[in-house]
Scaffold this motif. Structure first.
Motif: not given
Length: 474
Positions: A139-163
């Motif tokens: 990890f060259a850069e510090p770990l970043r924490l996902l906010s609630g909206p960012e996590q929601d977006l990540a989950v929805r994009e993964l679900l759309a990608g699975q389709i």
């Protein structure tokens, strides 16, 4: 600026400033350090004093609303430091950033300029722990924490990608047929997020979740296990963590590194902890116990029987189950921490006798079977330090009628009884009801101030019209 660095502005009276060639002009000021004002310690009752005088071993403090819980915690820390404790070997953990800031301020004020111990949230402590042991090569850069909206977006994009992958015959997750039509909906994404969070709070990885799903016959949970594996891979590639994964990684890390040794760990709002946070606390206390045992043996003394962990909480106020909080953590505290004692703060300084009577009618219906019955009885039969207070219940046929009548009650209290607006508050069950309630109160002439942290961004007055315009254009 701390109390020890309080500044005072004093006129110079025409004297020169220190240093060559510098002259003060009339009307200038200089800063003078003033000694902190002496702080008179609060008067503690007998139950509070027993907590403050506690020196070793686990202790659960049952503290109802208004019983002086935070004061007792601060005085316990101050008493331990007066007995010679090093502030770096004391740790105070709490549930929210706001509570952590309040604890730090109160401890700094109480200690009169001495450095207070670390007071932080579980998540902040976990982040600092992971950063301290982060692999610089990976990890060259510090770990970043996902906010609630960012996590929601990540989950929805993964679900759309699975389709798209399933349409191409490359899908790995394999959602049940009856769920595939839901994969793109916000509600389904919220449900998936909840499953992921609860799994990590319980310490379940993708394989363990899949085995559990097969055992109970839940194909949807088995598909969620495959999704969890893909989700974690994406997080690692992006170098980010969500909040539940942060605590889970910290717990795993605690089993492989040497943690700081603490003489005492204090936990505020213990009823709001989730299973992962309880496991982290066990790791911290195991580390402290080992350090205490080693120091005792080196000094020729006898090894102590357990670490000092003092948890403050009220199981009747456990309201964050939707965020993963588990009331079993506080109910199982005596058994989980080696038969720790239970102390009860018995005097309510905030609520009058009538309000306490009303709350008692509710709490009597809530069983607390794993705590000593006499302690539970004392916890729920608080003595009121003052009279007054009134509890009334109203029912209305619709939400709009409810809001209108709330506004009417507030106006009557202000105009007829002379109650200042700032002495009134309206509590809601969910943040989603705030906009409609705010409109109703404003229309009735009731001034409203809403905590920004409780208002979703999409409901802010400046944002909602913009989103409406964008939807209309789209």
């Amino acid at each position: 600026m701390s109390s020890s660095s309080t500044t005072r502005h004093t006129p110079h009276q025409g004297q020169p400033y220190p240093g060559p060639g510098r002259q003060r002009t009339p009307g200038a000021y200089r800063l003078v350090r003033t000694a902190p004002a002496p702080l008179v310690p609060p008067q503690l009752d007998a139950a509070q004093r027993e907590v403050v005088d506690h020196t070793g071993g686990p202790l659960l403090v049952l503290a109802g609303p208004g019983t002086g819980k935070t004061t007792t915690l601060v005085e316990s820390v101050a008493a331990r430091m007066e007995r010679g404790a090093d502030p770096e070997r004391l740790l105070v953990l709490t549930f929210s950033r706001k509570a952590a800031v309040e604890l730090r301020d109160r401890m700094a004020t109480r200690l009169g300029g001495r450095r207070p111990p670390q007071a932080t949230t579980f998540h902040s402590y976990c982040y600092a722990l992971i950063r301290a042991h982060q692999d610089a090569e990976l990890f060259a850069e510090p770990l970043r924490l996902l906010s609630g909206p960012e996590q929601d977006l990540a989950v929805r994009e993964l679900l759309a990608g699975q389709i798209d992958l399933e349409k191409a015959g490359l899908g790995r997750v394999g959602w049940p047929d009856e769920l595939r039509a839901c994969l793109t909906t916000r509600g389904f994404a919220d449900e998936v997020r909840a499953v992921l969070a609860r799994s990590r709070e319980l310490g379940l990885g993708p394989d363990a979740l899949a085995r559990f799903a097969e055992r109970v016959g839940r194909p949807d949970w088995k598909a969620a296990a495959g999704f969890l594996a893909e989700y974690l891979d994406v997080l690692d590639l992006q170098g980010v963590l969500d909040y539940t994964e942060l605590v889970h990684r910290a717990v795993l890390l605690a089993g492989s590194v040497t943690l700081p040794a603490y003489d005492a760990v204090y936990v505020d709002e213990y009823q709001d902890t989730d299973p992962a946070q309880v496991r982290l606390l066990h790791a911290l206390t195991r580390s402290s116990t080992g350090a205490a045992r080693t120091a005792s043996v080196r000094g020729g003394g006898r090894a102590t029987g357990g670490s000092t962990v003092v948890a403050f909480g009220d199981p009747d106020q456990s309201i964050y189950a939707f965020r993963g909080a588990d009331v079993n953590g506080i109910l199982d505290f005596p058994a989980a921490f080696g038969g720790g004692g239970v102390q009860v703060l018995r005097t309510s300084r905030r609520a009058g006798a009538e309000l306490l009577g009303a709350t008692r009618l509710l709490t009597q219906r809530m069983p607390l079977t794993r705590l000593p019955s006499d302690k539970v009885r004392a916890h729920r039969e608080l003595a009121a330090a003052r009279d007054g207070g009134r509890a009334e219940a109203y029912t209305y046929p619709t939400a709009s009628a409810e809001a209108e009548n709330i506004a009417d009650l507030l106006r009557r209290a202000h105009l007829e009884d002379g109650v200042p607006w700032q002495d009134m508050a309206v509590l809601t069950r969910a943040a989603s009801s705030l906009p409609s309630l705010r409109r109703a109160l404003t229309s009735a002439g009731v001034p409203v101030e809403t905590d920004a942290a409780d208002t979703p961004l999409r409901h802010e007055p400046a944002v909602a019209p913009l989103l409406l315009a964008l939807r209309a254009v789209a």
